[in-house]
Motif scaffolding. Structure first.
Motif, short mmCIF file in Angstrom:
data_model
loop_
_atom_site.label_atom_id
_atom_site.label_comp_id
_atom_site.label_asym_id
_atom_site.label_seq_id
_atom_site.Cartn_x
_atom_site.Cartn_y
_atom_site.Cartn_z
N ILE A 207 0.85 -1.20 0.00
CA ILE A 207 0.00 0.00 0.00
C ILE A 207 0.88 1.24 0.00
O ILE A 207 0.64 2.20 -0.74
CB ILE A 207 -0.93 -0.01 1.23
CG1 ILE A 207 -1.89 -1.19 1.15
CG2 ILE A 207 -1.71 1.31 1.33
CD1 ILE A 207 -2.74 -1.37 2.39
N ASP A 208 1.92 1.23 0.83
CA ASP A 208 2.85 2.37 0.87
C ASP A 208 3.50 2.60 -0.48
O ASP A 208 3.78 3.74 -0.87
CB ASP A 208 3.93 2.14 1.93
CG ASP A 208 3.38 2.15 3.35
OD1 ASP A 208 2.27 2.69 3.55
OD2 ASP A 208 4.04 1.61 4.25
N ALA A 209 3.76 1.49 -1.20
CA ALA A 209 4.39 1.60 -2.52
C ALA A 209 3.37 1.87 -3.62
O ALA A 209 3.73 1.90 -4.80
CB ALA A 209 5.16 0.31 -2.83
N GLU A 210 2.10 2.05 -3.23
CA GLU A 210 1.01 2.34 -4.15
C GLU A 210 0.80 1.21 -5.16
O GLU A 210 0.40 1.43 -6.30
CB GLU A 210 1.23 3.67 -4.86
CG GLU A 210 1.29 4.86 -3.89
CD GLU A 210 1.39 6.20 -4.59
OE1 GLU A 210 1.67 6.21 -5.81
OE2 GLU A 210 1.17 7.23 -3.93
N LEU A 211 1.06 -0.01 -4.71
CA LEU A 211 0.78 -1.18 -5.53
C LEU A 211 -0.60 -1.75 -5.24
O LEU A 211 -1.18 -2.45 -6.07
CB LEU A 211 1.83 -2.27 -5.27
CG LEU A 211 3.28 -1.88 -5.59
CD1 LEU A 211 4.23 -2.98 -5.13
CD2 LEU A 211 3.46 -1.62 -7.08
#
Length: 454
Positions: A207-211
């Motif tokens: 989520i942090d990596a916007e995946l």
């Protein structure tokens, strides 16, 4: 953080005298963007994609100028690549044993995230390649063995994209995988909980990596397979007479045994973990000539293995298990252990760094070495039937013997938990059978009090 905007303006395609003559220009918010193409058709196709996304109300990324759907596709990487990125992110701040645990969890769930299993190697080959190489960052610069390279190339080709993890059924397959051991048997409850927690954290990193937009585990109703309650088996725990015979059998094994009798005594009389005893220093021992003494435990030397540490050493120096780094556990010790430690220090002195226990060459005591001595002690001290049983099968069972002795002696559970380095909740869960043994004594005390009041 990505900045999104719904303010999008797209211009007509213009032709210029360049190698890629057809230029598409558009603006997101106040930021202009452009892209050039070899043919008019390619330019028209990209312009149509942008117009469609804008009409459907998609937000555009101000930085790249792309609609959210195209950004997600551009960012989409495979689970295998993401898992390695996760390992790299966690590696630097993790001790060796934690690194091993992280690698084990990633190696367990990764085979669940493949497009198909055609050509997949057998389970043991897969586990070795993933656990020992793909998710061990210390080995990423080493040359891969041929079978490992072949296996990892297969995963690079077959691994699902991260976008596939938005499907809850796909993620559920990973939960099933982490519930099983390599032989297909159901894993221990603590193992399932630990691996699930790591898997959850890896998805949070996605989520942090916007995946991923959210964590799919939050949307899945799943219960781990039923587990046998994780209690210490009383059949493993030696009674005081058996404990004394076992320590005597250690002492009787010549020089090697005499150097280890106090080592095992610390587990049996002080409920110390092996890694705590390995790191014990003389200055942390109060050993009076008479009466009870005291151990101040605050350092452990867990064995992680050379492959998992930055130093290349098998052991690491850490604080107490599940405690702040500077925490100290004070454990009163009976005269029996005081005598063993006084004799040991008199006979062997200390290692250069002040450790009580050392090998003949001054190194750290190894589990392989003391394990062999313990196995021989069991064969000498126990009857054939006891030897074939689980009684004192591991040196760690001496710690269980200490805790059970304290409980059966009537020591308050809160004090037992404090001395053993447990939480009270863990004590009640793991030693429930020993606590139940005290019901009769407790009932007698209550009856006596009630009769006195009458």
């Amino acid at each position: 953080m990505t900045e999104w905007s719904y303010t999008v303006k797209i211009w007509a395609i213009r032709k210029r005298d360049y190698r890629k003559p057809y230029q598409l220009r558009w603006k997101v918010g106040l930021r202009p963007h452009s892209e050039s193409f070899l043919t008019q058709g390619l330019a028209d196709s990209r312009r149509a994609q942008l117009i469609t996304a804008a009409r459907e109300g998609e937000p555009f990324d101000v930085e790249t100028g792309l609609p959210k759907s195209m950004v997600a596709k551009k960012l989409d990487i495979s689970w295998y690549e993401h898992a390695r990125n996760y390992i790299a992110m966690k590696w630097g701040d993790s001790p060796g044993n934690t690194r091993r645990t992280l690698a084990e969890a990633m190696a367990t769930v990764t085979p669940a995230f493949v497009k198909d299993t055609k050509g997949m190697p057998d389970n043991r080959t897969v586990r070795r390649a993933l656990y020992s190489w793909a998710f061990n960052k210390n080995r990423w610069d080493e040359e891969l063995p041929a079978d490992v390279a072949k296996t990892l190339d297969w995963f690079k080709r077959k691994s699902l994209p991260m976008s596939a993890l938005s499907d809850r059924l796909v993620v559920r397959s990973a939960l099933s995988a982490l519930s099983k051991k390599l032989d297909g048997e159901t894993a221990a409850g603590s193992t399932i909980r630990r691996k699930r927690a790591i898997f959850y954290n890896a998805l949070e990193f996605a989520i942090d990596a916007e995946l991923l937009a959210d964590n799919p585990l939050d949307r899945i109703k799943w219960t781990a397979p039923e587990q046998v309650v994780e209690e210490v088996d009383p059949e493993c725990v030696p009674n005081p007479a058996q404990g004394a015979k076992l320590l005597a059998a250690v002492r009787d094994q010549g020089k090697r045994g005499r150097r280890l009798v106090a080592f095992f005594g610390c587990m049996y009389y002080a409920a110390a973990r092996p890694e705590e005893v390995i790191g014990l220093r003389a200055k942390d021992c109060d050993l009076p000539r008479r009466g009870w003494g005291l151990l101040r435990l605050h350092e452990t030397r867990p064995r992680s293995g050379k492959a998992w540490t930055d130093s290349g050493e098998s052991h690491e120096k850490k604080g107490l298990k599940h405690r702040p780094r500077k925490a100290v556990r004070r454990v009163p010790i009976p005269p029996e252990l005081v005598a063993l430690l006084r004799w040991h220090l008199s006979a062997y002195g200390t290692a250069p760094d002040g450790r009580v226990f050392q090998t003949l060459r001054g190194g750290l005591v190894q589990d392989t070495g003391y394990g062999e001595v313990w196995a021989e002690a069991r064969s000498r001290a126990l009857s054939p039937a006891e030897f074939e049983s689980v009684l004192a099968k591991r040196p760690y069972d001496l710690r269980h013997a200490a805790v059970s002795t304290w409980l059966s002696s009537g020591v308050e559970p809160q004090l037992v938990a404090e001395r053993a380095g447990h939480s009270v909740a863990v004590l009640f869960r793991e030693y429930a059978k020993f606590l139940k043994d005290g019901d009769d004594a407790a009932n007698a005390k209550i009856s006596a009090r009630l009769e006195k009041g009458a």
